[in-house]
Design a protein around this motif. Structure first.
Motif, PDB file in Angstrom:
ATOM      1  N   VAL A   5       1.646  12.231   5.601  1.00 48.81           N
ATOM      2  CA  VAL A   5       0.449  12.550   4.830  1.00 48.81           C
ATOM      3  C   VAL A   5       0.477  11.754   3.532  1.00 48.81           C
ATOM      4  O   VAL A   5       1.371  11.939   2.698  1.00 48.81           O
ATOM      5  N   GLU A   6      -0.507  10.871   3.371  1.00 50.39           N
ATOM      6  CA  GLU A   6      -0.614  10.068   2.160  1.00 50.39           C
ATOM      7  C   GLU A   6      -1.441  10.782   1.101  1.00 50.39           C
ATOM      8  O   GLU A   6      -2.325  11.586   1.417  1.00 50.39           O
ATOM      9  N   SER A   7      -1.177  10.445  -0.147  1.00 52.20           N
ATOM     10  CA  SER A   7      -1.967  10.925  -1.275  1.00 52.20           C
ATOM     11  C   SER A   7      -1.832   9.929  -2.415  1.00 52.20           C
ATOM     12  O   SER A   7      -0.965   9.041  -2.372  1.00 52.20           O
ATOM     13  N   GLY A   8      -2.682  10.086  -3.416  1.00 51.79           N
ATOM     14  CA  GLY A   8      -2.562   9.260  -4.609  1.00 51.79           C
ATOM     15  C   GLY A   8      -3.587   8.152  -4.739  1.00 51.79           C
ATOM     16  O   GLY A   8      -3.608   7.439  -5.754  1.00 51.79           O
ATOM     17  N   CYS A  22       3.737   9.348   0.314  1.00 51.14           N
ATOM     18  CA  CYS A  22       3.678   9.622   1.746  1.00 51.14           C
ATOM     19  C   CYS A  22       4.715  10.700   2.039  1.00 51.14           C
ATOM     20  O   CYS A  22       5.923  10.431   1.998  1.00 51.14           O
ATOM     21  N   ALA A  23       4.250  11.900   2.327  1.00 47.79           N
ATOM     22  CA  ALA A  23       5.147  13.017   2.638  1.00 47.79           C
ATOM     23  C   ALA A  23       5.338  13.102   4.138  1.00 47.79           C
ATOM     24  O   ALA A  23       4.362  13.205   4.893  1.00 47.79           O
ATOM     25  N   ALA A  24       6.589  13.064   4.562  1.00 43.66           N
ATOM     26  CA  ALA A  24       6.920  13.130   5.982  1.00 43.66           C
ATOM     27  C   ALA A  24       7.387  14.531   6.345  1.00 43.66           C
ATOM     28  O   ALA A  24       8.144  15.147   5.604  1.00 43.66           O
ATOM     29  N   SER A  25       6.959  15.025   7.485  1.00 45.35           N
ATOM     30  CA  SER A  25       7.376  16.350   7.932  1.00 45.35           C
ATOM     31  C   SER A  25       7.488  16.360   9.452  1.00 45.35           C
ATOM     32  O   SER A  25       6.991  15.476  10.139  1.00 45.35           O
ATOM     33  N   GLY A  26       8.162  17.360   9.958  1.00 42.67           N
ATOM     34  CA  GLY A  26       8.274  17.530  11.393  1.00 42.67           C
ATOM     35  C   GLY A  26       9.539  16.948  11.982  1.00 42.67           C
ATOM     36  O   GLY A  26       9.943  17.316  13.061  1.00 42.67           O
ATOM     37  N   ARG A  27      10.136  16.005  11.301  1.00 40.23           N
ATOM     38  CA  ARG A  27      11.401  15.447  11.744  1.00 40.23           C
ATOM     39  C   ARG A  27      11.967  14.670  10.574  1.00 40.23           C
ATOM     40  O   ARG A  27      11.272  14.391   9.614  1.00 40.23           O
ATOM     41  N   VAL A  79       7.947   8.877   0.649  1.00 39.99           N
ATOM     42  CA  VAL A  79       7.962   7.452   0.360  1.00 39.99           C
ATOM     43  C   VAL A  79       6.859   7.164  -0.651  1.00 39.99           C
ATOM     44  O   VAL A  79       5.784   7.779  -0.590  1.00 39.99           O
ATOM     45  N   TYR A  80       7.119   6.249  -1.562  1.00 37.37           N
ATOM     46  CA  TYR A  80       6.161   5.930  -2.610  1.00 37.37           C
ATOM     47  C   TYR A  80       5.794   4.448  -2.568  1.00 37.37           C
ATOM     48  O   TYR A  80       6.574   3.612  -2.127  1.00 37.37           O
ATOM     49  N   LEU A  81       4.597   4.152  -3.055  1.00 35.78           N
ATOM     50  CA  LEU A  81       4.191   2.776  -3.282  1.00 35.78           C
ATOM     51  C   LEU A  81       3.596   2.707  -4.685  1.00 35.78           C
ATOM     52  O   LEU A  81       2.499   3.217  -4.923  1.00 35.78           O
ATOM     53  N   GLN A  82       4.357   2.150  -5.600  1.00 33.72           N
ATOM     54  CA  GLN A  82       3.875   1.947  -6.961  1.00 33.72           C
ATOM     55  C   GLN A  82       3.107   0.639  -6.999  1.00 33.72           C
ATOM     56  O   GLN A  82       3.663  -0.417  -6.656  1.00 33.72           O
ATOM     57  N   MET A  83       1.859   0.699  -7.418  1.00 30.80           N
ATOM     58  CA  MET A  83       0.985  -0.483  -7.430  1.00 30.80           C
ATOM     59  C   MET A  83       0.553  -0.758  -8.859  1.00 30.80           C
ATOM     60  O   MET A  83      -0.115   0.074  -9.480  1.00 30.80           O
ATOM     61  N   GLN A 114      -2.942   9.433   7.813  1.00 26.78           N
ATOM     62  CA  GLN A 114      -4.396   9.371   7.970  1.00 26.78           C
ATOM     63  C   GLN A 114      -5.029   8.350   7.038  1.00 26.78           C
ATOM     64  O   GLN A 114      -6.195   7.997   7.218  1.00 26.78           O
ATOM     65  N   GLY A 115      -4.280   7.888   6.058  1.00 24.56           N
ATOM     66  CA  GLY A 115      -4.779   6.885   5.127  1.00 24.56           C
ATOM     67  C   GLY A 115      -5.332   7.477   3.848  1.00 24.56           C
ATOM     68  O   GLY A 115      -5.794   8.617   3.815  1.00 24.56           O
ATOM     69  N   THR A 116      -5.263   6.691   2.785  1.00 25.13           N
ATOM     70  CA  THR A 116      -5.828   7.087   1.502  1.00 25.13           C
ATOM     71  C   THR A 116      -6.558   5.880   0.913  1.00 25.13           C
ATOM     72  O   THR A 116      -6.045   4.755   0.951  1.00 25.13           O
ATOM     73  N   GLN A 117      -7.746   6.117   0.380  1.00 22.12           N
ATOM     74  CA  GLN A 117      -8.596   5.027  -0.108  1.00 22.12           C
ATOM     75  C   GLN A 117      -8.160   4.599  -1.503  1.00 22.12           C
ATOM     76  O   GLN A 117      -7.985   5.431  -2.400  1.00 22.12           O
ATOM     77  N   VAL A 118      -8.032   3.291  -1.673  1.00 28.04           N
ATOM     78  CA  VAL A 118      -7.796   2.700  -2.984  1.00 28.04           C
ATOM     79  C   VAL A 118      -8.942   1.736  -3.266  1.00 28.04           C
ATOM     80  O   VAL A 118      -9.206   0.834  -2.463  1.00 28.04           O
TER      81      VAL A 118
END
Length: 122
Positions: A5-8, A22-27, A79-83, A114-118
């Motif tokens: 699940v992405e956010s930000g 990006c938060a990972a869950s389920g495994r 996981v993070y992506l600093q832009m 699912q993607g997040t719009q930038v």
């Protein structure tokens, strides 16, 4: 069930910064390569950044090298992506992905968020 699940995402002016999560869950994805891709309207999904499952090697597209930084927090399974120094051409939907190894081909990655719009305005 495995889930990313992405956010930000959001709207920012050129030269500004955003940090995607990006938060990972389920495994546990600790033994997976983790990466970010993006897709602009009318274009194919393209590789942005990734690191190998060991975390020792990071990879960046030439277009973002020196401006974007990928990182992970294993304790949070995130996981993070600093832009930084964002440009209008960075405008796209950004996707988090997990797979057995790092490649620039989207079709080889197993799990997707699912993607997040930038959107970067000029």
């Amino acid at each position: 069930q495995e889930q990313l699940v992405e956010s930000g995402g959001g709207l920012v002016q050129a030269g500004g910064s955003l940090r995607l999560s990006c938060a990972a869950s389920g495994r546990t994805f600790r033994t997976y390569a983790m990466g970010w891709f993006r897709q602009a309207p009318g274009k194919e999904r393209e590789f942005v950044a990734a690191f190998s499952w060991s975390g020792g090697n990071t990879y960046y597209a030439d277009s973002v090298k020196g401006r974007f930084t990928i990182s992970r927090d294993n304790a949070k399974n995130t996981v993070y992506l600093q832009m930084n120094s964002l440009k209008p051409e960075d405008t796209a939907v950004y996707y988090c992905a997990a797979g057995p190894h790092v490649t620039v081909r989207a079709g080889t990655w197993d799990y997707w968020g699912q993607g997040t719009q930038v959107t970067v305005s000029s």
